[in-house]
Design a protein around this motif. Structure first.
Motif, PDB file in Angstrom:
ATOM      1  N   ARG A 108       0.862  -1.179   0.000  1.00 36.84           N
ATOM      2  CA  ARG A 108       0.000   0.000   0.000  1.00 36.84           C
ATOM      3  C   ARG A 108       0.898   1.229   0.000  1.00 36.84           C
ATOM      4  O   ARG A 108       1.736   1.379   0.884  1.00 36.84           O
ATOM      5  CB  ARG A 108      -0.926  -0.021   1.214  1.00 36.84           C
ATOM      6  CG  ARG A 108      -1.973  -1.130   1.099  1.00 36.84           C
ATOM      7  CD  ARG A 108      -2.691  -1.393   2.385  1.00 36.84           C
ATOM      8  NE  ARG A 108      -3.736  -2.399   2.182  1.00 36.84           N
ATOM      9  CZ  ARG A 108      -4.273  -3.126   3.145  1.00 36.84           C
ATOM     10  NH1 ARG A 108      -3.866  -2.971   4.390  1.00 36.84           N
ATOM     11  NH2 ARG A 108      -5.210  -4.011   2.881  1.00 36.84           N
TER      12      ARG A 108
ATOM     13  N   ARG B   8      -2.638   4.829  -1.906  1.00 41.59           N
ATOM     14  CA  ARG B   8      -3.640   4.705  -0.851  1.00 41.59           C
ATOM     15  C   ARG B   8      -3.630   5.901   0.089  1.00 41.59           C
ATOM     16  O   ARG B   8      -4.472   6.024   0.967  1.00 41.59           O
ATOM     17  CB  ARG B   8      -3.390   3.424  -0.048  1.00 41.59           C
ATOM     18  CG  ARG B   8      -3.475   2.148  -0.864  1.00 41.59           C
ATOM     19  CD  ARG B   8      -4.862   1.929  -1.419  1.00 41.59           C
ATOM     20  NE  ARG B   8      -5.822   1.625  -0.377  1.00 41.59           N
ATOM     21  CZ  ARG B   8      -6.275   0.404  -0.101  1.00 41.59           C
ATOM     22  NH1 ARG B   8      -5.852  -0.625  -0.798  1.00 41.59           N
ATOM     23  NH2 ARG B   8      -7.161   0.209   0.856  1.00 41.59           N
TER      24      ARG B   8
ATOM     25  N   VAL C 264      -3.538   3.478   6.563  1.00 35.80           N
ATOM     26  CA  VAL C 264      -3.332   2.827   5.271  1.00 35.80           C
ATOM     27  C   VAL C 264      -2.985   1.356   5.467  1.00 35.80           C
ATOM     28  O   VAL C 264      -3.451   0.490   4.720  1.00 35.80           O
ATOM     29  CB  VAL C 264      -2.239   3.559   4.469  1.00 35.80           C
ATOM     30  CG1 VAL C 264      -1.869   2.773   3.212  1.00 35.80           C
ATOM     31  CG2 VAL C 264      -2.712   4.959   4.086  1.00 35.80           C
TER      32      VAL C 264
ATOM     33  N   GLY D 187      -5.885  -0.791   5.722  1.00 35.47           N
ATOM     34  CA  GLY D 187      -6.730  -0.920   4.543  1.00 35.47           C
ATOM     35  C   GLY D 187      -7.535   0.305   4.186  1.00 35.47           C
ATOM     36  O   GLY D 187      -8.319   0.291   3.235  1.00 35.47           O
TER      37      GLY D 187
ATOM     38  N   TYR E 178      -7.969   4.518   3.188  1.00 38.51           N
ATOM     39  CA  TYR E 178      -7.299   5.552   2.411  1.00 38.51           C
ATOM     40  C   TYR E 178      -7.019   6.734   3.328  1.00 38.51           C
ATOM     41  O   TYR E 178      -7.707   6.930   4.326  1.00 38.51           O
ATOM     42  CB  TYR E 178      -8.170   6.022   1.246  1.00 38.51           C
ATOM     43  CG  TYR E 178      -8.256   5.038   0.104  1.00 38.51           C
ATOM     44  CD1 TYR E 178      -7.423   5.157  -0.998  1.00 38.51           C
ATOM     45  CD2 TYR E 178      -9.176   3.998   0.126  1.00 38.51           C
ATOM     46  CE1 TYR E 178      -7.500   4.266  -2.050  1.00 38.51           C
ATOM     47  CE2 TYR E 178      -9.263   3.096  -0.915  1.00 38.51           C
ATOM     48  CZ  TYR E 178      -8.421   3.237  -2.004  1.00 38.51           C
ATOM     49  OH  TYR E 178      -8.495   2.348  -3.036  1.00 38.51           O
TER      50      TYR E 178
END
Length: 244
Positions: free
Chosen positions: A103, A125, A144, A147, A149
């Motif tokens: 990410r 992200r 981030v 998971g 943003y």
């Protein structure tokens, strides 16, 4: 008389839940990609002072960044957008095409709203200015890694203005989408960058109630996370000019 030894005691196998907790408790692994050695070294020292993070690699150009991600498989890539040999945007394209699990958080000294939107569309992200505080940097990495943003509140404000100027919204979208007054307030707060805790305080409701509202909003609008909701709301002018 022959004495039989008791069988050796064996530890029970770890459950899936236990393994999940252990994985959640391990440090977040990070690769830093920036062409300025002094900045990389300073950032490494800053991150290594936090037990929750572990820097496992560094890259001085875009090509090396791609190689480091493929070889080391970090959780997070901190990527300067202006990189030699291969630009930061090209790095994002390469990593997206390779379907890596990393990410990426774009770190930049300055960024235009249009470029921020582009970086997110190309796989980033998170977008964070290099002048951000240590607390914001750490919070960004944690979010981030979980998971989510991350677009800092200031960047969200800039994106709001950009999208309002550039994207024509559908008329009477609020009524057609069936959002309640409270749900519209939640949407406006998301665009403004408020956390669940801040929304709960502002609207005098519990954080769990905020989560329930978000779930219903996601279902109604067909989005799956806060960033998609914010961009959707901006494009269709679901929020007032004055904000929440």
């Amino acid at each position: 008389m022959k004495v039989r030894k008791a069988p050796a005691r064996q530890n029970p196998p770890r459950s899936v839940e236990t393994r999940g907790v252990e994985a959640a408790n391990r440090p977040v692994t990070i690769v830093i990609a920036d062409d300025h050695t002094i900045f990389r070294e300073g950032l490494r020292r800053l991150l290594e002072a936090e037990p929750a993070f572990r820097v496992i690699g560094e890259a001085g150009d875009g090509t090396e960044a791609i190689q480091q991600v493929r070889q080391l498989k970090p959780d997070i890539l901190l990527l300067d957008i202006l990189m030699p040999r291969v630009s930061g945007l090209q790095v994002l394209d390469e990593l997206s095409a390779a379907r890596t699990s990393v990410r990426t958080i774009v770190l930049t000294a300055a960024i235009e709203p249009s470029k921020a939107v582009e970086t997110l569309q190309r796989g980033a992200r998170g977008v964070l200015l290099k002048e951000a505080s240590t607390a914001h940097l750490f919070k960004c990495i944690r979010c981030v890694a979980e998971g989510q943003y991350w677009v800092g509140r200031e960047e969200v404000g800039n994106l709001v203005e950009y999208m309002r100027r550039e994207v024509s919204a559908a008329q009477d979208a609020r009524e057609r989408l069936g959002l309640t007054g409270r749900e519209l307030e939640i949407v406006s707060a998301i665009v403004a960058g408020l956390s669940n805790r801040e929304m709960a305080s502002q609207f005098a409701i519990s954080e769990q109630t905020v989560k329930h509202h978000l779930t219903r909003i996601y279902d109604k609008l067909g989005v799956s996370n806060r960033l998609e909701l914010a961009l959707y709301a901006i494009q269709r002018r679901l929020v007032d000019e004055s904000g929440p």
